[in-house]
Design an enzyme around this catalytic site. Structure first.
Site, PDB file in Angstrom:
ATOM      1  N   SER A 171       0.791  -1.157  -0.132  1.00 10.51           N
ATOM      2  CA  SER A 171       0.180   0.140  -0.019  1.00 10.51           C
ATOM      3  C   SER A 171       0.738   1.290   0.129  1.00 10.51           C
ATOM      4  CB  SER A 171      -1.067  -0.224   1.278  1.00 10.51           C
ATOM      5  OG  SER A 171      -1.973   0.859   1.180  1.00 10.51           O
ATOM      6  N   ASP A 339     -10.465  -5.161  -3.331  1.00 12.68           N
ATOM      7  CA  ASP A 339      -9.731  -3.971  -2.860  1.00 12.68           C
ATOM      8  C   ASP A 339     -10.134  -2.495  -3.057  1.00 12.68           C
ATOM      9  OD1 ASP A 339      -7.850  -2.199  -1.715  1.00 12.68           O
ATOM     10  OD2 ASP A 339      -5.966  -3.568  -2.586  1.00 12.68           O
ATOM     11  N   HIS A 368      -7.806  -5.124   0.755  1.00  9.86           N
ATOM     12  CA  HIS A 368      -6.435  -4.525   1.012  1.00  9.86           C
ATOM     13  C   HIS A 368      -5.671  -4.856   2.190  1.00  9.86           C
ATOM     14  CE1 HIS A 368      -4.332  -0.963  -0.252  1.00  9.86           C
ATOM     15  NE2 HIS A 368      -3.975  -0.753   1.051  1.00  9.86           N
TER      16      HIS A 368
END
Ligand SMILES: *[C@@H]1O[C@H](CO)[C@@H](O)[C@H](O)[C@H]1NC(C)=O
Length: 398
Positions: A171, A339, A368
């Site tokens: 991320s 996600d 995610h």
């Protein structure tokens, strides 16, 4: 809409006054309070604490697991560096069981595991001169995390190991990496990179919670109130959550509202996760991410016309040019169909601008957080990642 913003503002001013901080003290902590002593050594792994000073004076904690457990001291394998995401810290790679957590799995596979922790997280050690109570301590976004924290930590690991480094980011860790890889600073020290939930563009984000926060300009409200540290462990942080959810989003499942539905989250471990997370970040970082969402750009922080002119010499902030990432850097990316933060359209946008063709792993049911905490990620994701690293000359011990 206007009235709801006004309400939010008044509400936040009210709670802002009374907020008490249940936050970590980020100044230099003793070894016994570090990630090694808290989480890694108790599970039978050797672990060293290192401190890296960034070019702008932040003192970051970096942990090293030089060889795997089993009592046999072997020569460290190739170095691998793990870079966590937003509101997370190095603990995130060790939060599941030893069999399920990427940090331990890589150590078991003979890698020399190095764990990054960015400024502001619980494990980092503050700043050489600034206190976390000062506004200047929080005057940064992921741009500084890319140009200073990541580059300086990678430099440190490179100088300690004398070896090119494998990289894993999740991320925000991938935003940092993709931004840094476009610059001449660190690519030559990186052997290959695996990006979990790769992010550079954010224009198609679907997270209900984030979109709501963007639409009410929560970043600007907080900055206007003089709140520069974003800490969801504080009462203030909890109030922000409540006010954003109230009547607008179903926050009964807050994690899904933020990250998208995670297929393989272990609900019985939530207390363990919450022991250290969420970590703090800066409000300016939020503001930068919100700029990306609004404008669908992968660019430096926008200070406004005059501010940009002063800082960058242009009216608009410079864009990160993904085509500058050398084709010779092997890339591997894993992304999920559920996600809500790294949307498929945005991932495709990133891939299209890269000169190289990254190896891709698509996990249809993954949200995610699954890429870090899924109870099945060991087989679904990590086994394939390690295969990729091996094909690039990584460890062969197991
Ligand atoms: C979920 O977490 C619990 C509590 O730590 C653990 O006992 C269990 O094995 C975990 N389940 C899976 C599938 O990993």
């Amino acid at each position: 809409m206007g009235s709801s913003i006004a309400f939010l503002l008044i509400f936040l001013v009210f709670v802002g006054r009374s907020f008490c901080l249940a936050e970590w003290n980020l100044s230099r902590r003793s070894e016994s309070e570090g990630l090694c002593a808290q989480l890694i050594r108790p599970l039978g792994y050797p672990c060293e604490e290192h401190t890296v000073e960034t070019k702008d004076g932040f003192l970051l904690a970096v942990q090293r697991i030089p060889y795997s457990t089993g009592g046999i001291k072997v020569k460290p394998g190739p170095p691998i560096f793990l870079q966590h995401g937003l509101f997370q810290g190095g603990d995130t790679w060790f939060a599941n069981s030893v069999e399920e957590s990427l940090g331990f799995i890589l150590a078991n596979h003979g890698f020399d595991v190095w764990v990054g922790n960015v400024r502001g997280t619980r494990w980092s050690h503050g700043h050489i001169s600034l206190s976390e109570k000062e506004k200047a301590f929080w005057d940064w976004s992921w741009q500084e995390l890319a140009h200073y924290d990541l580059v300086d930590m990678i430099n440190y690991v490179y100088s300690m190991t004398n070896s090119k480094i494998f990289f894993v980011g999740h991320s925000q860790g991938t935003i940092m990496a993709l931004a840094a890889f476009t610059q001449p600073d660190i690519v030559h020290m990186v052997e290959a990179a695996a990006l979990l939930c790769p992010i550079s563009y954010l224009g198609h984000i679907t997270s209900h919670f984030v979109l709501r926060a963007v639409s009410v300009h929560i970043d600007q409200i907080l900055l206007g109130m003089g709140i520069h540290q974003l800490n969801f462990r504080s009462d203030m942080g909890v109030q922000i959550f409540d006010s954003l959810c109230d009547g607008h989003i179903d926050c009964s499942d807050l994690l899904s509202a933020i990250t998208g539905k995670n297929c393989c989250f272990n609900n019985s471990r939530v207390d363990t996760y919450l022991e250290y997370e969420p970590h703090a970040s800066s409000t300016k970082n939020f503001a930068h991410l919100f700029q990306m969402i609004r404008k669908d750009t992968f660019a430096m922080y926008d200070y406004g016309l005059l501010g940009n002119m002063k800082r960058y010499g242009h009216f608009r902030p410079p864009q990160y040019d993904l085509s500058e990432i050398p084709k010779s850097l092997p890339l591997w990316m894993a992304y999920g169909g559920s996600d809500a933060l790294a949307d498929l359209t945005d991932v495709e946008h990133t891939i299209k601008e890269l000169p190289s063709k990254p190896e891709l792993l698509y996990c249809e049911s993954y949200g995610h957080i699954d890429f870090i905490l899924s109870v099945k990620a060991k087989d679904d994701v990590y086994a394939k990642m390690i295969e990729f690293f091996r094909s690039q000359g990584g460890s062969n011990s197991y």
